[in-house]
Design an enzyme around this catalytic site. Structure first.
Site, PDB file in Angstrom:
ATOM      1  N   TYR A  13      44.836  38.373  57.086  1.00 47.47           N
ATOM      2  CA  TYR A  13      45.276  37.022  56.703  1.00 47.47           C
ATOM      3  C   TYR A  13      46.749  37.004  56.276  1.00 47.47           C
ATOM      4  O   TYR A  13      47.597  36.386  56.937  1.00 47.47           O
ATOM      5  CB  TYR A  13      44.359  36.510  55.595  1.00 47.47           C
ATOM      6  CG  TYR A  13      44.779  35.217  54.932  1.00 47.47           C
ATOM      7  CD1 TYR A  13      45.264  34.143  55.676  1.00 47.47           C
ATOM      8  CD2 TYR A  13      44.674  35.069  53.548  1.00 47.47           C
ATOM      9  CE1 TYR A  13      45.625  32.958  55.055  1.00 47.47           C
ATOM     10  CE2 TYR A  13      45.028  33.890  52.925  1.00 47.47           C
ATOM     11  CZ  TYR A  13      45.515  32.841  53.682  1.00 47.47           C
ATOM     12  OH  TYR A  13      45.874  31.678  53.057  1.00 47.47           O
ATOM     13  N   ALA A  78      43.593  47.139  53.284  1.00 49.13           N
ATOM     14  CA  ALA A  78      42.765  47.350  52.090  1.00 49.13           C
ATOM     15  C   ALA A  78      41.494  46.534  52.216  1.00 49.13           C
ATOM     16  O   ALA A  78      41.448  45.533  52.937  1.00 49.13           O
ATOM     17  CB  ALA A  78      43.510  46.934  50.826  1.00 49.13           C
ATOM     18  N   TYR A 144      38.047  47.408  42.667  1.00 44.05           N
ATOM     19  CA  TYR A 144      39.092  46.875  43.540  1.00 44.05           C
ATOM     20  C   TYR A 144      40.442  46.911  42.833  1.00 44.05           C
ATOM     21  O   TYR A 144      41.427  47.464  43.344  1.00 44.05           O
ATOM     22  CB  TYR A 144      38.758  45.442  43.978  1.00 44.05           C
ATOM     23  CG  TYR A 144      39.940  44.728  44.575  1.00 44.05           C
ATOM     24  CD1 TYR A 144      40.502  45.165  45.776  1.00 44.05           C
ATOM     25  CD2 TYR A 144      40.523  43.634  43.939  1.00 44.05           C
ATOM     26  CE1 TYR A 144      41.609  44.527  46.317  1.00 44.05           C
ATOM     27  CE2 TYR A 144      41.617  42.988  44.474  1.00 44.05           C
ATOM     28  CZ  TYR A 144      42.166  43.435  45.661  1.00 44.05           C
ATOM     29  OH  TYR A 144      43.266  42.817  46.187  1.00 44.05           O
ATOM     30  N   ASN A 173      46.534  33.901  43.876  1.00 48.70           N
ATOM     31  CA  ASN A 173      45.536  33.457  44.857  1.00 48.70           C
ATOM     32  C   ASN A 173      46.193  32.980  46.154  1.00 48.70           C
ATOM     33  O   ASN A 173      46.675  31.843  46.236  1.00 48.70           O
ATOM     34  CB  ASN A 173      44.673  32.347  44.253  1.00 48.70           C
ATOM     35  CG  ASN A 173      43.711  32.866  43.209  1.00 48.70           C
ATOM     36  OD1 ASN A 173      44.108  33.606  42.311  1.00 48.70           O
ATOM     37  ND2 ASN A 173      42.451  32.494  43.303  1.00 48.70           N
TER      38      ASN A 173
END
Length: 333
Positions: A13, A78, A144, A173
């Protein structure tokens, strides 16, 4: 041969938006992506070379360095599902922390000393104060976040040992899609709020679940800092330029500095789509802070970077255009 940059996870993304920007600036880009979560169709610039594989594949990484003589690496590759990291921590420590060591060893061997790292605000854990500054304690509360923090430590140690210069970019975000709707956000499963609210509008899911309405926020729902993906891409380009010019290693927050609640996201989606969002309210999730908002002033000071899109509607509009575009918000799977 022009200078080449290796972008790991560049079909994902944030990676794909950054690759598109870097290629448009005339840089020679090679993407290394195993396509577990990335999408080949997200690489839209024909000048970009896509290699399928893992950053932990020593033979492949060595061959790429020998062929392209990279001057810099931008590292996105990741896993990023917080809940999964709790139930399967070794998957995250292997992929997010251990496998990049192969990449760094190869960089050291070939004298490549510029590394831009896709880090995260999850390295802070539950913050002591808001807005979050880079000097806040880093106490991640899940594997994470810890896997990302560990790599930040590795990069610092490599800087002391053999002169690696790195930029750790701690995102808040990520949201939105490209302005032209050509590339966008397509995760499987999709956990991010804005696309899930849009999925509820289009009927892909029955409703969007809101976790908690009793937070210490103006409307009782959690508040987060939503940063447009194309603003994130611009920060990576500036970080590359900073390091390539001999700039010192840095660690900076990438956010808008503006907090937006879950209810405000839902209201923005209803305003832009003209549709009512079906919502189901549930209890809080363990470990979710009331607010997570960046202080992005360090990025402005060191990189000359500032988010250009600070109204959450500027994130929702392109995301809605992507959801209704030729791909209907989905790459071919």
């Amino acid at each position: 041969m022009p200078e080449s940059i290796l972008v790991t996870g560049g079909a994902g993304y944030i990676g794909s938006h950054t690759v598109r920007l870097l290629a448009s600036q005339g840089r020679k880009i090679v993407v290394l992506d195993n396509l577990v979560y990335g999408h080949e169709q997200a690489i839209v610039d024909e000048s970009v070379t896509l290699m399928k594989g893992d950053v932990g594949d020593r033979a492949l990484v060595e061959r790429l360095f020998e062929e392209y003589r990279f001057t810099a690496v931008v590292h996105f590759a990741a896993y990023a599902y917080v809940g999964e990291s709790v139930t399967d921590p070794l998957k995250y420590y292997r992929n997010n922390t251990a496998e990049p060591l192969v990449l760094l060893e190869t960089m050291q061997k070939h004298g490549c000393k510029v590394f831009v790292f896709s880090s995260t605000c999850a390295t802070y854990g539950v913050p002591d104060s808001i807005p979050i500054v880079e000097t806040n304690p880093q106490r991640p509360i899940n594997p994470y976040g810890r896997s990302k923090l560990m790599l930040e430590w590795v990069l610092a140690d490599c800087g002391h040992a053999w002169g690696l210069r790195s930029a750790c970019l701690r995102y808040f975000n990520a949201s939105g899609s490209s302005a032209d709707g050509l590339i966008g956000e397509d995760h499987d499963p999709e956990t991010h709020l804005i696309p899930r609210v849009l999925m509820a509008v289009t009927g892909e899911i029955e409703y969007v679940e809101v976790f908690g309405t009793d937070y210490d926020t103006p409307d009782g729902t959690g508040v987060r800092d939503y940063i447009h993906v194309e603003d994130l891409a611009e920060a990576h380009a500036l970080a590359l330029d900073h390091l390539a010019a001999g700039g010192e290693s840095l660690k900076v927050n990438l956010g808008t500095g503006v907090g937006v609640s879950v209810k405000e996201i839902i209201e923005a989606v209803e305003e832009i789509t003209g549709n009512k969002v079906p919502v189901k309210y549930g209890p809080r999730r363990a470990g979710d802070p009331d607010k997570l908002i960046a202080d992005p002033s360090q990025a402005k000071s060191l990189l000359g970077w500032e988010a250009r899109r600070k109204d959450v509607r500027d994130m929702v509009r392109p995301a809605w255009a992507w959801a209704n575009g030729p791909r209907k918000g989905r790459y071919d799977h």
